[in-house]
Design a protein around this motif. Structure first.
Motif, short mmCIF file in Angstrom:
data_model
loop_
_atom_site.label_atom_id
_atom_site.label_comp_id
_atom_site.label_asym_id
_atom_site.label_seq_id
_atom_site.Cartn_x
_atom_site.Cartn_y
_atom_site.Cartn_z
N ALA A 1 28.63 65.14 1.84
CA ALA A 1 27.88 65.53 0.64
C ALA A 1 26.44 65.28 0.68
CB ALA A 1 28.43 64.46 -0.36
N THR A 2 25.60 66.22 0.05
CA THR A 2 24.34 66.12 0.19
C THR A 2 23.77 66.24 -1.31
OG1 THR A 2 23.82 67.31 2.48
CG2 THR A 2 22.16 67.42 1.15
N LEU A 3 22.76 65.34 -1.54
CA LEU A 3 22.45 65.39 -2.96
C LEU A 3 20.92 65.69 -2.98
CD1 LEU A 3 22.85 64.35 -5.79
CD2 LEU A 3 22.69 61.87 -5.02
N VAL A 4 20.46 66.79 -3.70
CA VAL A 4 19.21 66.88 -3.64
C VAL A 4 18.69 66.32 -5.18
CG1 VAL A 4 17.22 68.73 -3.79
CG2 VAL A 4 19.21 68.85 -2.06
N ALA A 5 17.92 65.05 -5.00
CA ALA A 5 17.64 64.46 -6.11
C ALA A 5 16.02 64.72 -6.60
CB ALA A 5 18.03 63.09 -6.11
N GLY A 6 15.70 64.71 -7.82
CA GLY A 6 14.45 64.80 -8.20
C GLY A 6 14.12 63.32 -8.70
N PRO A 7 13.00 63.04 -9.47
CA PRO A 7 12.74 61.67 -9.61
C PRO A 7 13.55 61.05 -10.50
CG PRO A 7 11.19 63.14 -10.54
CD PRO A 7 11.97 63.70 -9.65
N VAL A 8 14.60 60.10 -9.90
CA VAL A 8 15.40 59.13 -10.78
C VAL A 8 15.35 57.76 -10.16
CG1 VAL A 8 16.77 61.00 -11.65
CG2 VAL A 8 17.46 59.98 -9.47
N HIS A 9 16.03 56.92 -11.06
CA HIS A 9 16.09 55.47 -10.68
C HIS A 9 17.36 55.20 -10.27
CE1 HIS A 9 11.98 54.75 -11.22
NE2 HIS A 9 11.96 55.28 -12.26
N VAL B 1 24.81 69.14 -3.98
CA VAL B 1 24.73 68.85 -5.56
C VAL B 1 23.00 68.80 -5.86
CG1 VAL B 1 25.17 67.10 -7.17
CG2 VAL B 1 26.93 67.54 -5.36
N THR B 2 22.70 69.24 -6.81
CA THR B 2 21.19 68.89 -7.29
C THR B 2 21.45 67.95 -8.69
OG1 THR B 2 21.12 70.82 -8.85
CG2 THR B 2 20.00 71.17 -6.61
N ALA B 3 20.48 67.03 -8.72
CA ALA B 3 20.60 66.17 -9.86
C ALA B 3 19.30 65.51 -10.45
CB ALA B 3 21.47 64.94 -9.26
N GLY B 4 19.24 65.15 -11.70
CA GLY B 4 17.85 64.64 -12.13
C GLY B 4 17.06 65.64 -12.75
N PRO B 5 15.86 65.31 -13.15
CA PRO B 5 14.94 66.22 -13.58
C PRO B 5 14.00 66.71 -12.62
CG PRO B 5 13.85 64.04 -13.70
CD PRO B 5 15.33 63.70 -13.02
N THR B 6 13.15 67.59 -12.89
CA THR B 6 12.11 67.80 -11.68
C THR B 6 10.84 67.24 -12.57
OG1 THR B 6 11.68 70.09 -12.44
CG2 THR B 6 13.27 69.91 -10.69
N TYR B 7 9.88 67.22 -11.51
CA TYR B 7 8.64 66.80 -12.15
C TYR B 7 7.49 67.86 -11.59
CZ TYR B 7 4.42 63.88 -12.70
OH TYR B 7 2.86 63.56 -13.06
N GLU B 8 6.79 68.31 -12.76
CA GLU B 8 5.62 69.40 -12.37
C GLU B 8 4.39 69.01 -12.61
OE1 GLU B 8 7.11 72.08 -11.32
OE2 GLU B 8 9.25 71.39 -11.80
N ALA B 9 3.50 68.87 -11.92
CA ALA B 9 2.37 68.05 -11.95
C ALA B 9 1.18 68.77 -12.90
CB ALA B 9 1.56 67.79 -10.61
N ILE B 10 0.74 68.19 -13.48
CA ILE B 10 -0.46 68.77 -14.60
C ILE B 10 -1.97 68.53 -13.81
CG2 ILE B 10 -1.94 68.67 -16.69
CD1 ILE B 10 0.89 68.08 -18.05
#
Ligand code: C5P
Length: 224
Positions: A51-59, A13-22
């Motif tokens: 179950a494997t979870l690939v998570a963007g930056p979330v709390h 599963v993928t979840a959350g946003p992604t963060y793209e550095a400026i």
């Protein structure tokens, strides 16, 4: 006795946003809370899956028994997915992946130049993780069941049907408005090759269980 319809299967599963550095202190992201994807990973585990979870930056805390991989950017997420999808039976893309990333992130914090002039930021398109996985040989051969999500503001059925065809996924799940970012409940529209059905408004935890049950019925029987 709880039924374990996904015992012996791996679910990614993928979840959350992604963060793209400026630059080192700024980036492009979005308001995805990750709650739906985390609930889905939890429900997959409860249904007996590995179950494997690939998570963007979330709390959010990691659901019990779920293997979590933290990532930042869309490219990090794609790399983690490619690594973990090899032996998966189901791939569920709930992440709100940033469509673009800055073309050349600055190594140092960008300073104001005091000119008062508008600044531009050159961006390039990010890879489409779901489309890439859905076009892999295992997915095309029927060994990997791919599920996509759609958040649309209007014409959800038409847009979800079109997105299902465009991304070549077996099941496309639409969030039935209004925007559910950060909320604990949701309502879902499930679109597959046979038609569509609604899962009425409920907590994301309940909907995730219903969705996993729906997915389990669509998987080919395990070879013994
Ligand atoms: O094209 P759109 O972003 O609306 O599609 C949404 C679906 O595609 C979601 O399942 C999302 O997780 C997935 N997606 C992805 N990689 C992207 C963009 C979207 O996996 N770069």
């Amino acid at each position: 006795f709880a039924p374990k319809p996904l015992a012996g299967r791996k679910v990614l599963v993928t979840a959350g946003p992604t963060y793209e550095a400026i630059d080192p202190v700024r980036g492009i992201t979005n308001l995805s809370s990750g709650k739906m994807g985390f609930a889905i990973a939890r429900a997959a585990r409860e249904a007996g899956a590995d179950a494997t979870l690939v998570a963007g930056p979330v709390h959010l805390p990691t659901p019990r028994g779920v293997h979590r991989v933290n990532v930042q950017s869309a490219r990090d997420m794609l790399a983690a997915v490619e690594q973990h999808v090899q032996d998966a039976a189901v791939f569920i893309a709930t992440a709100a992946v940033a469509d673009w990333r800055p073309a050349a992130p600055a190594a140092h914090k960008i300073k104001k130049d005091g000119s008062g002039q508008p600044r531009t930021l050159d961006c390039v398109e990010n890879p489409d993780i779901l489309a890439a996985v859905a076009q892999s040989p295992r997915a095309l051969g029927g060994d990997l069941f791919c599920v996509g999500f759609a958040a649309e503001s209007h014409d959800l059925l038409a847009q979800a049907t079109a997105k299902r065809a465009r991304k070549q996924v077996a099941l496309l799940v639409g969030n039935i408005g209004p925007a559910t970012f950060g909320q604990d409940d949701n309502a879902l529209l499930l679109v597959d090759s046979r038609g569509h059905r609604e899962l009425p408004r409920a907590s994301k935890r309940v909907l995730a269980r219903q969705l996993m049950a729906e997915i389990a019925t669509r998987l080919p029987a395990l070879r013994s």
